[in-house]
Enzyme design. Structure first.
Site, mmCIF file in Angstrom:
data_model
loop_
_atom_site.group_PDB
_atom_site.id
_atom_site.type_symbol
_atom_site.label_atom_id
_atom_site.label_comp_id
_atom_site.label_asym_id
_atom_site.label_seq_id
_atom_site.Cartn_x
_atom_site.Cartn_y
_atom_site.Cartn_z
ATOM 1 N N ASP A 1 0.822 -1.206 0.000
ATOM 2 C CA ASP A 1 0.000 0.000 0.000
ATOM 3 C C ASP A 1 0.860 1.262 0.000
ATOM 4 O O ASP A 1 1.925 1.310 0.614
ATOM 5 C CB ASP A 1 -0.885 -0.021 1.256
ATOM 6 C CG ASP A 1 -1.812 1.168 1.352
ATOM 7 O OD1 ASP A 1 -2.666 1.315 0.460
ATOM 8 O OD2 ASP A 1 -1.674 1.958 2.303
ATOM 9 N N GLU B 1 1.102 -0.557 -5.136
ATOM 10 C CA GLU B 1 0.147 0.512 -5.390
ATOM 11 C C GLU B 1 0.978 1.796 -5.433
ATOM 12 O O GLU B 1 1.293 2.393 -4.406
ATOM 13 C CB GLU B 1 -0.906 0.608 -4.288
ATOM 14 C CG GLU B 1 -1.983 1.638 -4.615
ATOM 15 C CD GLU B 1 -2.481 2.413 -3.398
ATOM 16 O OE1 GLU B 1 -3.488 3.122 -3.543
ATOM 17 O OE2 GLU B 1 -1.859 2.352 -2.337
#
Length: 703
Positions: free
Chosen positions: A374, A427
């Site tokens: 993330d 990401e």
């Protein structure tokens, strides 16, 4: 040594008396020295304690209790462990630090070990000592910064924390950073745990590395476990989730963060216990059971991993030993401006080791098949979300976080070396060069590749959603938003994500983004999904979007499953979209042209990428044998009769039509089969004439 024996000291607050009793029955009373200290001399041979060992007979107001003395045991951590910890190279850190049930010098108990280099003292407190750590100070193991204590008689299920004496003399209770299980939030204690799970996925683990992910089918169903079916435990999920995902044909699930987090509304993105699956849904072995069940159904498991930042909760990682330890000391680097959290100090070897080992831990201990990392962009840039005077440049005056780059490279290299078949996914929302380039290859910017296997294609996601959100009459002016992705499609190994981030915070669900009436909204979703599944890159779809849920996702209520209830008047509308997703996955898996050359320009060719006035897109996908699949998308609400496209000289057979009546479509269909003729078109010697249904995508293969 003290005269002819060995002096034994014991700290037992509130005890009336203490005696040392050898296994041979010799009893030696220890003299009270005040403040709970007791001392005495045990007979010994040479410099050793009696070979049979001893225990303490401690008398309180309620009587005598015979207990083991933790301090008669030598440290159970070896020099190699401490050396690797000091160098930041202990790839199995969870086996050295934290709480480890074990048999040590013939006695069962638990070893507690914690890294707190700046603490003046550390005690272990738990339900085994009435949460009073006074009698259980831990040993400092020299310059390693590690404190250790073996406590006999303590086993799995015991709740504990560390009582840290800070450099200024104040004290505070901290959860174990290496805890492998925790109490159910809002309780915050760590739990001693050991696994009894027997894995049954050996065949899966052995074959998952047979084909590299970027050359294999890879279709992902993103799940928030706590709300997929609210109230289900890991084991109850194991009875329902694998069957549902398998029936829909997805190859993988991606679990939003599983690591323990205090606030459910963070969806797991503010982690306090990096080594513990959330206890809200069960034990660590219960989570293993779920992973095992998914593997048994042929479904890979990807887990969201959050090494970018951590919350400021005083009982967790923040200022762990009274000083900035896991976070940088300079607040300009420590504070994360977007989320009110702290960033990790990626330049500190022990912190980097904590995170690298954590990535390995999930893959090895829980058989996780991949980590989606993330917020990578927030790690890579020192000025991320910061104003001019709020950040410090790197040693070369640049904005790149060199420590974060080195950490990500080390993490990826370690995971790929230790965990064959696992994949890491970034990401990363900027155009950082080389996210999926191998770490040993240097790019034009001078940096080595970050070493990820895949990267979320955030540009494609934003552009394509913007395009379909426009009324069809206006889409001609935004045509390039659907074609621009092919300019950079092979710069990285991409995943096309329609994730949870796109269906929360006022953005609306996927179907609600589409203009027009209910029929047009569903038709556009179907056409969009057909385009997405055929576009180069892997696919990811968040739960609820597979059946055109109209409401935003709520972590409290989860998907609106009632929309599929046969008694609901529009149930067929929602079931039609779900049936399409199932068929998309089935045809996709059976069609190598859609995934075999996903990262190779030879696997794609436009037929007509410039038909802006028609709102159509047509292209070919090829497999390694040269066999094509033709994809045509019509994003206009009109039927286009006799629509001519340049084509290879083949006979085409439609294999998927998102406008089919069983999906809720109009039933307008191309003829079957479709023969090409020698009419030149779109720069090709042959062409084919076909009927394009309204707001629909067609897939055709050679008959």
């Amino acid at each position: 040594m003290d005269g002819g024996g060995v002096r034994v000291r014991a700290l037992r607050p509130f005890a009336r008396s203490v005696a040392a009793v050898t296994d041979g029955g010799t009893r030696t009373e220890l003299a009270a020295e005040g403040d709970g200290f007791f001392s005495g001399v045990l007979p010994a041979k040479g410099t050793a304690l009696p070979a049979e060992g001893y225990r303490l007979a401690v008398t309180y107001d309620d009587g005598e209790h015979v207990v083991e003395d933790p301090y008669r045991f030598l440290p159970s951590l070896g020099e190699l462990d401490l050396h690797l910890i000091g160098e930041g190279r202990h790839e199995e850190l969870w086996k050295a630090l934290g709480s480890q049930p074990m048999t040590h010098e013939g006695v069962t108990g638990t070893r507690f070990a914690v890294w707190a280099p700046n603490a003046r003292g550390v005690r272990v407190a738990g339900d085994f000592n009435f949460w009073d750590g006074t009698g259980f100070p831990m040993r400092s193991l020299g310059g390693s910064g590690v404190w250790e204590l073996f406590v006999p008689g303590v086993g799995a299920g015991t709740a504990y924390k560390y009582e840290i004496t800070r450099p200024d003399g104040s004290r505070g209770m901290k959860a174990d950073p290496m805890a492998r299980a925790t109490e159910v939030p809002p309780a915050t204690a760590s739990l001693v745990t050991e696994s009894a799970h027997e894995w049954r996925d050996q065949e899966w683990m052995e074959r998952r590395a047979a084909v590299p992910v970027h050359r294999a089918p890879f279709s992902v169903y993103e799940v928030h476990l706590a709300s997929w079916r609210p109230g289900l435990t890991y084991r109850e999920l194991a009875e329902q989730l694998p069957a549902y995902v398998k029936e829909l044909g997805f190859t993988h699930v991606e679990l939003m963060p599983v690591a323990e987090h205090p606030f459910g509304g963070s969806w797991g993105y503010q982690v306090t216990s990096y080594y513990a699956p959330t206890s809200r849904l069960g034990s660590p072995d219960d989570f293993r059971f779920l992973v095992d069940a998914l593997h048994a159904a042929g479904i890979g498991v990807i887990m969201d991993w959050v090494p970018a930042h951590f919350p400021k909760d005083e009982w967790a990682l923040a200022r762990f030993d009274g000083t900035p330890l896991y976070e940088p000391s300079d607040p300009r680097r420590a504070e994360h401006p977007d989320w009110g959290t702290l960033e990790f100090d990626f330049g500190r070897t022990e912190v980097r080791n904590f995170l690298v080992a954590n990535a390995v831990y999930w893959c090895e201990e829980f058989h996780i098949d991949g980590l989606r990392v993330d917020a990578v962009a927030s790690m890579l840039y020192l000025d991320y979300s910061r104003e001019g005077g709020d950040w410090l440049p790197n040693a070369y005056g640049g904005r790149e976080n060199l420590d974060a780059v080195a950490f990500l490279q080390e993490m990826n290299a370690t995971v790929y070396r230790r965990c064959p078949g696992a994949v890491t996914i970034a990401e990363e929302s900027t155009a950082w060069d080389g996210v999926t380039r191998p770490t040993h290859l240097v790019g034009p910017t001078g940096f080595g590749g970050l070493g990820f296997g895949l990267k979320w294609n955030m540009g494609w996601m934003h552009d394509s959603l913007d395009y379909v959100a426009h009324e069809p009459v206006h889409r001609r002016y935004h045509h390039n938003e659907m074609t621009f992705s092919m300019v950079y499609a092979y710069s990285e190994n991409y995943v096309l994500p329609i994730s949870h981030d796109e269906v929360v915070h006022g953005k609306g669900s996927l179907v609600s983004k589409m203009p027009g009436d209910w029929w047009q909204q569903r038709a556009t979703v179907r056409a969009y999904l057909g385009f997405m599944w055929a576009h180069p890159g892997k696919q990811l779809l968040f739960m609820g979007q597979e059946f055109a849920q109209g409401a935003e996702w709520s972590h409290d209520t989860g998907p609106d499953w009632w929309l599929l209830d046969p008694d609901y008047p529009a149930a067929d509308d929602h079931r039609g979209v779900r049936d399409l997703v199932r068929d998309l996955n089935a045809v996709y898996a059976a069609t190598p042209a859609l995934w075999q050359l996903d990262t190779d320009p030879d696997g794609f060719a436009w037929i007509d990428g410039g038909a802006a006035e028609d709102n159509t897109f047509s292209f070919l996908r090829y497999d390694t044998a040269g066999d094509p699949l033709l994809c045509v998308s019509n994003f206009s609400p009109v039927v286009r009769e006799n629509y001519r496209l340049g084509s290879p000289d083949v006979v085409w057979k439609p294999v998927l039509n998102t406008d089919a009546p069983r999906y809720g479509g109009s039933g307008a269909a191309a003829a079957d089969p479709l023969k090409t003729d020698p009419t030149p078109w779109n720069g090709r010697a042959h062409s084919v004439s076909l009927t394009l249904p309204p707001l629909a995508t067609l897939w055709l293969r050679p008959a």
